[in-house]
Write a protein that holds these residues in place. Structure first.
Motif, PDB file in Angstrom:
ATOM      1  N   GLY A  28      50.285  39.518  38.628  1.00 27.44           N
ATOM      2  CA  GLY A  28      49.902  40.572  37.691  1.00 27.44           C
ATOM      3  C   GLY A  28      48.584  40.301  36.984  1.00 27.44           C
ATOM      4  O   GLY A  28      48.287  40.917  35.967  1.00 27.44           O
ATOM      5  N   LYS A  29      47.776  39.393  37.495  1.00 28.79           N
ATOM      6  CA  LYS A  29      46.561  38.965  36.799  1.00 28.79           C
ATOM      7  C   LYS A  29      45.268  39.329  37.529  1.00 28.79           C
ATOM      8  O   LYS A  29      44.220  38.776  37.235  1.00 28.79           O
ATOM      9  N   GLN A  30      45.312  40.248  38.476  1.00 27.16           N
ATOM     10  CA  GLN A  30      44.082  40.591  39.181  1.00 27.16           C
ATOM     11  C   GLN A  30      43.141  41.363  38.267  1.00 27.16           C
ATOM     12  O   GLN A  30      43.554  42.003  37.323  1.00 27.16           O
ATOM     13  N   GLY A  31      41.874  41.237  38.591  1.00 31.29           N
ATOM     14  CA  GLY A  31      40.849  41.945  37.841  1.00 31.29           C
ATOM     15  C   GLY A  31      39.684  42.235  38.763  1.00 31.29           C
ATOM     16  O   GLY A  31      39.647  41.788  39.912  1.00 31.29           O
ATOM     17  N   PRO A  32      38.679  42.976  38.285  1.00 31.19           N
ATOM     18  CA  PRO A  32      37.585  43.400  39.149  1.00 31.19           C
ATOM     19  C   PRO A  32      36.755  42.238  39.707  1.00 31.19           C
ATOM     20  O   PRO A  32      36.304  42.292  40.846  1.00 31.19           O
ATOM     21  N   LEU A  39      36.605  40.127  48.255  1.00 31.53           N
ATOM     22  CA  LEU A  39      35.941  40.989  49.236  1.00 31.53           C
ATOM     23  C   LEU A  39      34.685  40.300  49.783  1.00 31.53           C
ATOM     24  O   LEU A  39      34.438  40.333  50.992  1.00 31.53           O
ATOM     25  N   ALA A  40      33.915  39.651  48.920  1.00 27.52           N
ATOM     26  CA  ALA A  40      32.710  38.947  49.375  1.00 27.52           C
ATOM     27  C   ALA A  40      33.072  37.832  50.350  1.00 27.52           C
ATOM     28  O   ALA A  40      32.406  37.656  51.381  1.00 27.52           O
ATOM     29  N   ILE A  41      34.127  37.083  50.054  1.00 30.42           N
ATOM     30  CA  ILE A  41      34.551  35.987  50.927  1.00 30.42           C
ATOM     31  C   ILE A  41      34.911  36.513  52.303  1.00 30.42           C
ATOM     32  O   ILE A  41      34.463  35.987  53.324  1.00 30.42           O
ATOM     33  N   VAL A  76      41.753  42.757  51.330  1.00 36.49           N
ATOM     34  CA  VAL A  76      42.804  42.528  52.325  1.00 36.49           C
ATOM     35  C   VAL A  76      42.427  43.237  53.625  1.00 36.49           C
ATOM     36  O   VAL A  76      42.582  42.678  54.718  1.00 36.49           O
ATOM     37  N   SER A  77      41.905  44.447  53.505  1.00 35.83           N
ATOM     38  CA  SER A  77      41.443  45.158  54.697  1.00 35.83           C
ATOM     39  C   SER A  77      40.326  44.384  55.387  1.00 35.83           C
ATOM     40  O   SER A  77      40.299  44.275  56.616  1.00 35.83           O
ATOM     41  N   ALA A  78      39.395  43.820  54.602  1.00 36.05           N
ATOM     42  CA  ALA A  78      38.317  43.013  55.180  1.00 36.05           C
ATOM     43  C   ALA A  78      38.878  41.775  55.872  1.00 36.05           C
ATOM     44  O   ALA A  78      38.452  41.421  56.975  1.00 36.05           O
ATOM     45  N   MET A  79      39.840  41.117  55.236  1.00 35.97           N
ATOM     46  CA  MET A  79      40.463  39.940  55.834  1.00 35.97           C
ATOM     47  C   MET A  79      41.128  40.297  57.163  1.00 35.97           C
ATOM     48  O   MET A  79      40.954  39.615  58.169  1.00 35.97           O
TER      49      MET A  79
END
Length: 192
Positions: A28-32, A39-41, A76-79
Motif C-alpha cells: 500500500g506504499k506505492q507512489g509516483p 518503469l525506467a528500469i 509491469v507491462s514494460a517488464m
C-alpha cells in the motif's frame, strides 16, 4: 563478454517478500517516484528470468485482476514485454505470458550459460527460491532490494534471504522514493 545478473526483489523492512494478510501490492506504499523508477528500469533491454512460482503468480494475476488493478501498472507491462525465460521442471508449454519461453534444467546451470550467451543483461524479479540458489552459487552480480516501510512480523511470508550464505554487500546505489521507500543496490561477495 559476461552479462550481469540482477536479483530485483521487493521487501518489507523486516525482510518478507509477501504477506498472508491483504496489505495490497507494494504494501500500500506505492507512489509516483517508485512507479516512474520501476518503469525506467524495465524500459531498458533485459532478459527476464523467472522461476515457476513467480511465473504462476504473474499469470494468475494477469488472468484474474480487473483492468484498473495495480497489476497493470505501466512498469509491469514494460517488464512483461521483455523477452522472458521461465526456468522450471514442472511447467509445460505453451506458457500464458507474452514473450515467455520455458527452459528446463537446473537454474544455476541455465543462468551460468545465459550470462555468457545473452546479448542483454539478465534480471529476475521475485523468484525467491531460485534467486537464493543463484546467490549461493555466486551468479548474482547485483541485489536490487526495494524496501517498503512496513513491518509484517505477524503476517509476513517468504523470507527473502532465508537459507542464504554469508555475504558482504558493497553499496552501489541508494535511492529514496516518494520520501518513504528505499531502493538499495548491492554487489554481493561471499564472506570468508
Amino acid at each position: 563478454m559476461s552479462q550481469t545478473f540482477t536479483y530485483d526483489v521487493f521487501s518489507s523492512l523486516d525482510g518478507y517478500a509477501s504477506t498472508s494478510e491483504h496489505w495490497g501490492g507494494y504494501w500500500g506504499k506505492q507512489g509516483p517516484e517508485l512507479l516512474a523508477r520501476r518503469l525506467a528500469i524495465y524500459s531498458e533491454p533485459c532478459l527476464l528470468i523467472l522461476g515457476a512460482a513467480t511465473y504462476r503468480l504473474f499469470a494468475h494475476f494477469l488472468a484474474t485482476e480487473p483492468p484498473d488493478s495495480e497489476v497493470f501498472d505501466p512498469w509491469v507491462s514494460a517488464m512483461l514485454s521483455q523477452p522472458m525465460l521461465v526456468i522450471s521442471t514442472s511447467l509445460h508449454e505453451p506458457l500464458d505470458l507474452p514473450n515467455a519461453r520455458l527452459e528446463r534444467g537446473d537454474a544455476t546451470e541455465v543462468v551460468a550459460r545465459l550470462r555468457e550467451e545473452s546479448s542483454v543483461p539478465l534480471r529476475s524479479h521475485g523468484s525467491i527460491r531460485m534467486n537464493r540458489a543463484l546467490l549461493n552459487a555466486g551468479l548474482v552480480d547485483i541485489v536490487q532490494l526495494t524496501v517498503f516501510p512496513a513491518l509484517t512480523g505477524a503476517s509476513g511470508s517468504d523470507r527473502i534471504f532465508a537459507e542464504v550464505g554469508d555475504f558482504d554487500l558493497e553499496l552501489l546505489d541508494a535511492r529514496l522514493l516518494d520520501s518513504r521507500t528505499q531502493e538499495l543496490s548491492y554487489r554481493p561477495t561471499p564472506h570468508p
